[in-house]
Scaffold this motif. Sequence first.
Motif, PDB file in Angstrom:
ATOM      1  N   VAL A   1     -40.659  -1.231  98.154  1.00  0.00           N
ATOM      2  CA  VAL A   1     -40.375  -2.375  97.105  1.00  0.00           C
ATOM      3  C   VAL A   1     -41.572  -2.561  96.739  1.00  0.00           C
ATOM      4  O   VAL A   1     -41.840  -2.886  95.390  1.00  0.00           O
ATOM      5  N   GLY A   2     -42.430  -2.839  97.669  1.00  0.00           N
ATOM      6  CA  GLY A   2     -43.840  -3.472  97.339  1.00  0.00           C
ATOM      7  C   GLY A   2     -44.537  -2.449  96.576  1.00  0.00           C
ATOM      8  O   GLY A   2     -45.284  -2.720  95.697  1.00  0.00           O
ATOM      9  N   ARG A   3     -44.481  -1.142  96.899  1.00  0.00           N
ATOM     10  CA  ARG A   3     -45.064  -0.164  96.220  1.00  0.00           C
ATOM     11  C   ARG A   3     -44.382  -0.088  94.797  1.00  0.00           C
ATOM     12  O   ARG A   3     -45.402   0.222  93.781  1.00  0.00           O
ATOM     13  N   PHE A   4     -43.304  -0.418  94.531  1.00  0.00           N
ATOM     14  CA  PHE A   4     -42.737  -0.162  93.345  1.00  0.00           C
ATOM     15  C   PHE A   4     -43.012  -1.652  92.554  1.00  0.00           C
ATOM     16  O   PHE A   4     -43.696  -1.212  91.381  1.00  0.00           O
ATOM     17  N   ARG A   5     -43.485  -2.536  92.848  1.00  0.00           N
ATOM     18  CA  ARG A   5     -43.903  -3.820  92.386  1.00  0.00           C
ATOM     19  C   ARG A   5     -45.269  -3.324  91.727  1.00  0.00           C
ATOM     20  O   ARG A   5     -45.736  -3.871  90.624  1.00  0.00           O
ATOM     21  N   LYS A   6     -46.160  -2.802  92.627  1.00  0.00           N
ATOM     22  CA  LYS A   6     -47.763  -2.482  92.111  1.00  0.00           C
ATOM     23  C   LYS A   6     -47.463  -1.526  90.998  1.00  0.00           C
ATOM     24  O   LYS A   6     -47.924  -1.679  90.102  1.00  0.00           O
ATOM     25  N   TRP A   7     -46.682  -0.434  91.274  1.00  0.00           N
ATOM     26  CA  TRP A   7     -46.617   0.641  90.145  1.00  0.00           C
ATOM     27  C   TRP A   7     -45.997  -0.112  88.771  1.00  0.00           C
ATOM     28  O   TRP A   7     -46.510   0.291  87.735  1.00  0.00           O
ATOM     29  N   HIS A   8     -45.025  -1.017  89.041  1.00  0.00           N
ATOM     30  CA  HIS A   8     -44.609  -1.448  87.836  1.00  0.00           C
ATOM     31  C   HIS A   8     -45.492  -2.472  87.122  1.00  0.00           C
ATOM     32  O   HIS A   8     -45.821  -2.476  85.802  1.00  0.00           O
ATOM     33  N   LYS A   9     -46.267  -3.173  87.841  1.00  0.00           N
ATOM     34  CA  LYS A   9     -47.350  -3.937  87.224  1.00  0.00           C
ATOM     35  C   LYS A   9     -48.398  -3.019  86.325  1.00  0.00           C
ATOM     36  O   LYS A   9     -48.879  -3.459  85.502  1.00  0.00           O
TER      37      LYS A   9
ATOM     38  N   GLN B   1     -30.934 -10.757 104.252  1.00  0.00           N
ATOM     39  CA  GLN B   1     -31.743  -9.737 104.266  1.00  0.00           C
ATOM     40  C   GLN B   1     -32.225  -9.502 102.810  1.00  0.00           C
ATOM     41  O   GLN B   1     -33.601  -9.260 102.442  1.00  0.00           O
ATOM     42  N   GLY B   2     -31.332  -9.568 101.832  1.00  0.00           N
ATOM     43  CA  GLY B   2     -31.564  -9.425 100.454  1.00  0.00           C
ATOM     44  C   GLY B   2     -32.577 -10.468  99.958  1.00  0.00           C
ATOM     45  O   GLY B   2     -33.533 -10.038  99.104  1.00  0.00           O
ATOM     46  N   LEU B   3     -32.342 -11.635 100.515  1.00  0.00           N
ATOM     47  CA  LEU B   3     -33.452 -12.611  99.849  1.00  0.00           C
ATOM     48  C   LEU B   3     -34.861 -12.382 100.506  1.00  0.00           C
ATOM     49  O   LEU B   3     -35.602 -13.133  99.818  1.00  0.00           O
ATOM     50  N   ARG B   4     -34.945 -11.465 101.500  1.00  0.00           N
ATOM     51  CA  ARG B   4     -36.191 -11.511 102.038  1.00  0.00           C
ATOM     52  C   ARG B   4     -36.862 -10.309 101.075  1.00  0.00           C
ATOM     53  O   ARG B   4     -38.182 -10.275 100.956  1.00  0.00           O
ATOM     54  N   VAL B   5     -36.005  -9.652 100.568  1.00  0.00           N
ATOM     55  CA  VAL B   5     -36.456  -8.437  99.757  1.00  0.00           C
ATOM     56  C   VAL B   5     -36.960  -8.904  98.362  1.00  0.00           C
ATOM     57  O   VAL B   5     -37.877  -8.685  97.761  1.00  0.00           O
ATOM     58  N   ILE B   6     -36.014  -9.827  97.750  1.00  0.00           N
ATOM     59  CA  ILE B   6     -36.279 -10.347  96.706  1.00  0.00           C
ATOM     60  C   ILE B   6     -36.228 -12.148  96.770  1.00  0.00           C
ATOM     61  O   ILE B   6     -35.037 -12.422  96.463  1.00  0.00           O
ATOM     62  N   PRO B   7     -37.163 -12.840  96.942  1.00  0.00           N
ATOM     63  CA  PRO B   7     -36.924 -14.285  97.152  1.00  0.00           C
ATOM     64  C   PRO B   7     -36.015 -14.880  96.013  1.00  0.00           C
ATOM     65  O   PRO B   7     -36.502 -14.386  94.699  1.00  0.00           O
ATOM     66  N   SER B   8     -35.361 -15.917  96.142  1.00  0.00           N
ATOM     67  CA  SER B   8     -34.601 -16.507  95.114  1.00  0.00           C
ATOM     68  C   SER B   8     -35.502 -16.949  94.156  1.00  0.00           C
ATOM     69  O   SER B   8     -36.614 -17.411  94.418  1.00  0.00           O
ATOM     70  N   GLN B   9     -35.110 -16.715  92.793  1.00  0.00           N
ATOM     71  CA  GLN B   9     -35.841 -16.899  91.751  1.00  0.00           C
ATOM     72  C   GLN B   9     -35.273 -18.277  91.059  1.00  0.00           C
ATOM     73  O   GLN B   9     -34.335 -18.533  90.717  1.00  0.00           O
ATOM     74  N   LYS B  10     -36.277 -19.326  91.477  1.00  0.00           N
ATOM     75  CA  LYS B  10     -36.059 -20.571  91.427  1.00  0.00           C
ATOM     76  C   LYS B  10     -35.623 -21.169  90.044  1.00  0.00           C
ATOM     77  O   LYS B  10     -34.749 -21.929  89.685  1.00  0.00           O
TER      78      LYS B  10
END
Length: 399
Positions: free
Chosen positions: A183-191, A229-238
Amino acid sequence: MRNKSYIDQYPVESAFYSKIKRLGLINIELSERCNNNCRHCYIIRSFEAPHPHKKELSVAALKGHLRDFASFGWFVARFTGGEPLLRPDFEELYIYARELGFKVVLSTNACLITERLARLFRRIPLLEEIDITLYGMSRGPYEAVSRASGSFDAATKGIKILLKNKIPFLVNFSVLPFNMHEVGRFRKWHKKMFPSDRFPVINVFLDRHVRRDPFRNDCINDLRLSPEQGLRVIPSQKADFVRDMQYALNAPARAPDRRLFSCGAGKGGLCLDPYGKLYPCLSLRHPKTEYDLINGSIREAYDSFFPAMRRMTVNSPAYLARCARCFLKPACSQCPAKSWMENGVLDSPAEYFCGVAHAQAVSLGLLREKEKSWEVKDWRTRVRKFLKGAMDEKKGGSG
């Protein structure tokens, strides 16, 4: 070409929607078949079972439906599936949809994108971004999800073709145990790919199968992350939660709310499946929400069938005691579609998504551990305090 400008206009004819100038998006599932066999897919049938592709709508029938949709004011058509590019007549359907004036969204895994298709999209632009789903940033995790040898290289090649031809697209990422570490690698690639402020779409909480395929549901159940587990992957969008809680606070009081459909299902964008059945949304395949378009008409569907469907009320005691009284309902994924996929009925609590909403509320301080939102008496006070804190935080950040 029947119309070189691709901008034919049609009048809205439905009495029920006479005040709506445009109906927006119509979802058209061209096939439930797919070149991948993703473990978590909520659309395609069991891989072991024969696909009823011989019952799929013909190109002539699809063109007729496209004409009808255009005449009622739809102006965006999403071609989806399964994998829509498996249809050998895709190009013909695409050109026809653009001739009718539709903007086109293509939802695809990108594996079947070719230079020929890219040239077509350059010559006749879609006018909407292609929607691509990735299942990993490297071959091992990707193909552990897709279960199709060579699919990672094919998807990568398809994306490179789109980039080379400057065809606009967006990418979302489906998270499963096999690819969580990427997921982190995807975020960097997406950015890097999309240097603007576009937020990456990361799908974490899996839906069950829309037709309640037992084999598929067993696979999905085994792959689901817990809410925590899911919220650790994508923290809640406040920001999203703030918006939803503002809606909850301002909504008229209903105790309990007996409406089954409080969403937009059946009002605007619909879904046509590959066999001529029309549904109120992509995820809802309950028999009571199915309209046979082959033996009916768009006019009847909109003037009679879907308005009657939206008047359905809740009968489940559990739903009335919980969901109908829950102040987290605007922030919860609970809906008739989720209830159908989870429980086989339209009006019972979807425990998994209820757990997700509660975990988000706990993480933001709206609930205490093990507290049930439908039992909270002072929820309005809590929500006001939460919204004030969010506003103060925003002011502090902008100062």
